[in-house]
Write a protein that holds these residues in place. Structure first.
Motif, PDB file in Angstrom:
ATOM      1  N   ILE A   1       0.840  -1.200   0.000  1.00  0.00           N
ATOM      2  CA  ILE A   1       0.000   0.000   0.000  1.00  0.00           C
ATOM      3  C   ILE A   1       0.874   1.250   0.000  1.00  0.00           C
ATOM      4  O   ILE A   1       0.619   2.214  -0.736  1.00  0.00           O
ATOM      5  N   LYS A   2       1.910   1.225   0.815  1.00  0.00           N
ATOM      6  CA  LYS A   2       2.818   2.377   0.875  1.00  0.00           C
ATOM      7  C   LYS A   2       3.474   2.619  -0.482  1.00  0.00           C
ATOM      8  O   LYS A   2       3.613   3.775  -0.915  1.00  0.00           O
ATOM      9  N   GLN A   3       3.845   1.553  -1.175  1.00  0.00           N
ATOM     10  CA  GLN A   3       4.432   1.693  -2.509  1.00  0.00           C
ATOM     11  C   GLN A   3       3.428   2.297  -3.494  1.00  0.00           C
ATOM     12  O   GLN A   3       3.779   3.140  -4.321  1.00  0.00           O
ATOM     13  N   THR A   4       2.163   1.885  -3.384  1.00  0.00           N
ATOM     14  CA  THR A   4       1.107   2.454  -4.230  1.00  0.00           C
ATOM     15  C   THR A   4       0.975   3.946  -3.982  1.00  0.00           C
ATOM     16  O   THR A   4       0.906   4.749  -4.931  1.00  0.00           O
ATOM     17  N   PHE A   5       0.940   4.355  -2.706  1.00  0.00           N
ATOM     18  CA  PHE A   5       0.819   5.774  -2.373  1.00  0.00           C
ATOM     19  C   PHE A   5       2.041   6.548  -2.874  1.00  0.00           C
ATOM     20  O   PHE A   5       1.908   7.668  -3.390  1.00  0.00           O
ATOM     21  N   ALA A   6       3.229   5.976  -2.707  1.00  0.00           N
ATOM     22  CA  ALA A   6       4.446   6.660  -3.155  1.00  0.00           C
ATOM     23  C   ALA A   6       4.418   6.886  -4.663  1.00  0.00           C
ATOM     24  O   ALA A   6       4.804   7.955  -5.155  1.00  0.00           O
ATOM     25  N   SER A   7       3.955   5.886  -5.401  1.00  0.00           N
ATOM     26  CA  SER A   7       3.865   6.006  -6.855  1.00  0.00           C
ATOM     27  C   SER A   7       2.911   7.126  -7.258  1.00  0.00           C
ATOM     28  O   SER A   7       3.198   7.910  -8.179  1.00  0.00           O
ATOM     29  N   CYS A   8       1.768   7.218  -6.564  1.00  0.00           N
ATOM     30  CA  CYS A   8       0.796   8.272  -6.871  1.00  0.00           C
ATOM     31  C   CYS A   8       1.317   9.650  -6.463  1.00  0.00           C
ATOM     32  O   CYS A   8       1.096  10.644  -7.175  1.00  0.00           O
ATOM     33  N   LEU A   9       2.019   9.726  -5.346  1.00  0.00           N
ATOM     34  CA  LEU A   9       2.600  11.004  -4.912  1.00  0.00           C
ATOM     35  C   LEU A   9       3.635  11.509  -5.913  1.00  0.00           C
ATOM     36  O   LEU A   9       3.758  12.719  -6.124  1.00  0.00           O
ATOM     37  N   ALA A  10       4.369  10.589  -6.511  1.00  0.00           N
ATOM     38  CA  ALA A  10       5.357  10.988  -7.515  1.00  0.00           C
ATOM     39  C   ALA A  10       4.677  11.648  -8.710  1.00  0.00           C
ATOM     40  O   ALA A  10       5.240  12.541  -9.343  1.00  0.00           O
ATOM     41  N   GLU A  11       3.447  11.217  -9.013  1.00  0.00           N
ATOM     42  CA  GLU A  11       2.688  11.805 -10.114  1.00  0.00           C
ATOM     43  C   GLU A  11       2.045  13.132  -9.732  1.00  0.00           C
ATOM     44  O   GLU A  11       1.988  14.062 -10.539  1.00  0.00           O
ATOM     45  N   LYS A  12       1.567  13.218  -8.465  1.00  0.00           N
ATOM     46  CA  LYS A  12       0.884  14.432  -8.032  1.00  0.00           C
ATOM     47  C   LYS A  12       1.117  14.637  -6.529  1.00  0.00           C
ATOM     48  O   LYS A  12       0.346  14.141  -5.705  1.00  0.00           O
ATOM     49  N   PRO A  13       2.149  15.365  -6.139  1.00  0.00           N
ATOM     50  CA  PRO A  13       2.509  15.521  -4.725  1.00  0.00           C
ATOM     51  C   PRO A  13       1.413  16.142  -3.858  1.00  0.00           C
ATOM     52  O   PRO A  13       1.345  15.856  -2.659  1.00  0.00           O
ATOM     53  N   ALA A  14       0.558  16.964  -4.445  1.00  0.00           N
ATOM     54  CA  ALA A  14      -0.488  17.636  -3.665  1.00  0.00           C
ATOM     55  C   ALA A  14      -1.824  16.898  -3.709  1.00  0.00           C
ATOM     56  O   ALA A  14      -2.860  17.453  -3.329  1.00  0.00           O
ATOM     57  N   ALA A  15      -1.825  15.660  -4.145  1.00  0.00           N
ATOM     58  CA  ALA A  15      -3.084  14.921  -4.302  1.00  0.00           C
ATOM     59  C   ALA A  15      -3.775  14.676  -2.973  1.00  0.00           C
ATOM     60  O   ALA A  15      -3.139  14.548  -1.922  1.00  0.00           O
ATOM     61  N   THR A  16      -5.106  14.625  -3.026  1.00  0.00           N
ATOM     62  CA  THR A  16      -5.874  14.131  -1.888  1.00  0.00           C
ATOM     63  C   THR A  16      -6.015  12.614  -2.030  1.00  0.00           C
ATOM     64  O   THR A  16      -5.800  12.060  -3.108  1.00  0.00           O
ATOM     65  N   LEU A  17      -6.386  11.957  -0.947  1.00  0.00           N
ATOM     66  CA  LEU A  17      -6.462  10.499  -0.972  1.00  0.00           C
ATOM     67  C   LEU A  17      -7.418   9.971  -2.050  1.00  0.00           C
ATOM     68  O   LEU A  17      -7.058   9.017  -2.770  1.00  0.00           O
ATOM     69  N   PRO A  18      -8.623  10.532  -2.234  1.00  0.00           N
ATOM     70  CA  PRO A  18      -9.500   9.994  -3.283  1.00  0.00           C
ATOM     71  C   PRO A  18      -8.914  10.077  -4.680  1.00  0.00           C
ATOM     72  O   PRO A  18      -9.284   9.277  -5.557  1.00  0.00           O
ATOM     73  N   GLU A  19      -8.012  11.015  -4.909  1.00  0.00           N
ATOM     74  CA  GLU A  19      -7.459  11.193  -6.249  1.00  0.00           C
ATOM     75  C   GLU A  19      -6.599  10.029  -6.712  1.00  0.00           C
ATOM     76  O   GLU A  19      -6.254   9.948  -7.901  1.00  0.00           O
ATOM     77  N   ILE A  20      -6.268   9.102  -5.806  1.00  0.00           N
ATOM     78  CA  ILE A  20      -5.492   7.953  -6.277  1.00  0.00           C
ATOM     79  C   ILE A  20      -6.304   7.111  -7.263  1.00  0.00           C
ATOM     80  O   ILE A  20      -5.733   6.394  -8.068  1.00  0.00           O
ATOM     81  N   VAL A  21      -7.638   7.232  -7.215  1.00  0.00           N
ATOM     82  CA  VAL A  21      -8.469   6.541  -8.216  1.00  0.00           C
ATOM     83  C   VAL A  21      -8.050   6.975  -9.620  1.00  0.00           C
ATOM     84  O   VAL A  21      -7.764   6.152 -10.498  1.00  0.00           O
TER      85      VAL A  21
END
Length: 293
Positions: A266-286
């Motif tokens: 899960i942490k790896q998934t979040f890290a990957s999404c943060l790399a795409e959009k550092p200011a993302a909110t949690l729902p935006e990982i969809v």
């Protein structure tokens, strides 16, 4: 706890602002630390709250101090900075840490506070800024039970469900376990929704299927507006904070030699999404996950 006791709060952000407003609403004297990260405090000041510019001034003028900051580095800075909280605590003061923190840091700070003849309890929160504003937070409390009972009337001002968990640090341990479960559900749901989007499955049909089956629950309800129309306003939790919480959880489980393969994924998934959009909110990982693959 008498109405005359003075309360201080450090951290009047999205969650802390709700806590502060409910403390004032219940007639307590409140002192707020001035900080650039605070939400607007004009209404609180008009209702009688006071604003001070230093941790030292707040510590010297209050009997109960609530911390509501991002995590352990911020909490430790408040305590150990030059002329900080630890150097200025009054004997008999009570510190209530509502932040999400690393339990080993919590235990260390509690010992330092005890050496100053003061008291420390950890009372991390669950739920969202909406419930904070409504005075309906959940609190998980660790620390001396007598001190917990002494401050419980104050906690009742801004919390709906309060659980006494045990010795100091237990509150923060349980908060990290809770957040692992909640964030894990969110990650699984988001990956599933991303797959449904790529398959052109109607969002409302997906929600109906999940609601009638194994996907029903708090996380789905919070995520529904984003699943339906990319509206994250009801779940404004920063993905960076989610990643921080998972990092604290894996640090805790590493120290305890616990199994953590799922948490690391899960942490790896979040890290990957943060790399795409550092200011993302949690729902935006969809949306971020739907763009991958």
């Amino acid at each position: 706890m008498s109405e005359q006791q003075s309360i201080g709060i450090i951290g009047v952000g999205l969650m802390g602002h709700g806590i502060a407003s409910n403390i004032v609403k219940h007639g307590h004297s409140l002192t707020i630390l001035n900080h650039s990260g605070n939400q607007p405090v004009d209404i609180l000041l008009s209702q009688g709250a006071k604003l001070v510019d230093s941790v030292a001034e707040l510590a010297k003028s209050t009997q109960v101090i609530i911390l509501c900051v991002t995590g352990s580095p911020q909490v430790e800075s408040i305590f150990y900075q030059e002329d900080g909280l630890l150097a200025n605590l009054r004997e008999g003061s009570i510190v209530i840490d509502c932040s999400t923190a690393i339990p080993t840091s919590t235990v260390k700070l509690a010992k330092a506070v005890q050496a100053k003849k003061a008291f420390f309890i950890d009372a991390p929160m669950t739920r969202t800024p909406k419930e904070a504003a409504e005075g309906r937070l959940n609190l998980i409390v660790g620390g001396d039970e007598e001190i917990f009972l002494r401050v419980k009337p104050l906690l009742n001002c801004f919390a709906e469900n309060i659980v006494y968990a045990g010795k100091v640090g237990t509150g923060h341990r349980l908060k990290l376990i809770h957040n692992f479960v909640s964030l894990g559900f969110t990650a699984v749901l988001s990956e599933a929704v991303a797959a449904a989007r790529k398959a052109d499955i109607d969002a409302n049909v997906l929600i109906d299927i999940l609601d009638a089956g194994g996907g029903q629950g708090v996380v789905l309800n919070r995520m529904k507006p984003y699943i339906q129309s990319n509206d994250d306003s009801s779940f404004r939790f920063a993905l960076s904070n989610a990643y921080k919480d998972l990092s604290y959880y894996t640090e805790m489980t590493t120290d305890n030699h616990d199994y953590q393969v799922v948490a690391e994924a899960i942490k790896q998934t979040f890290a990957s999404c943060l790399a795409e959009k550092p200011a993302a909110t949690l729902p935006e990982i969809v949306s971020l996950l739907a763009q991958k693959g």
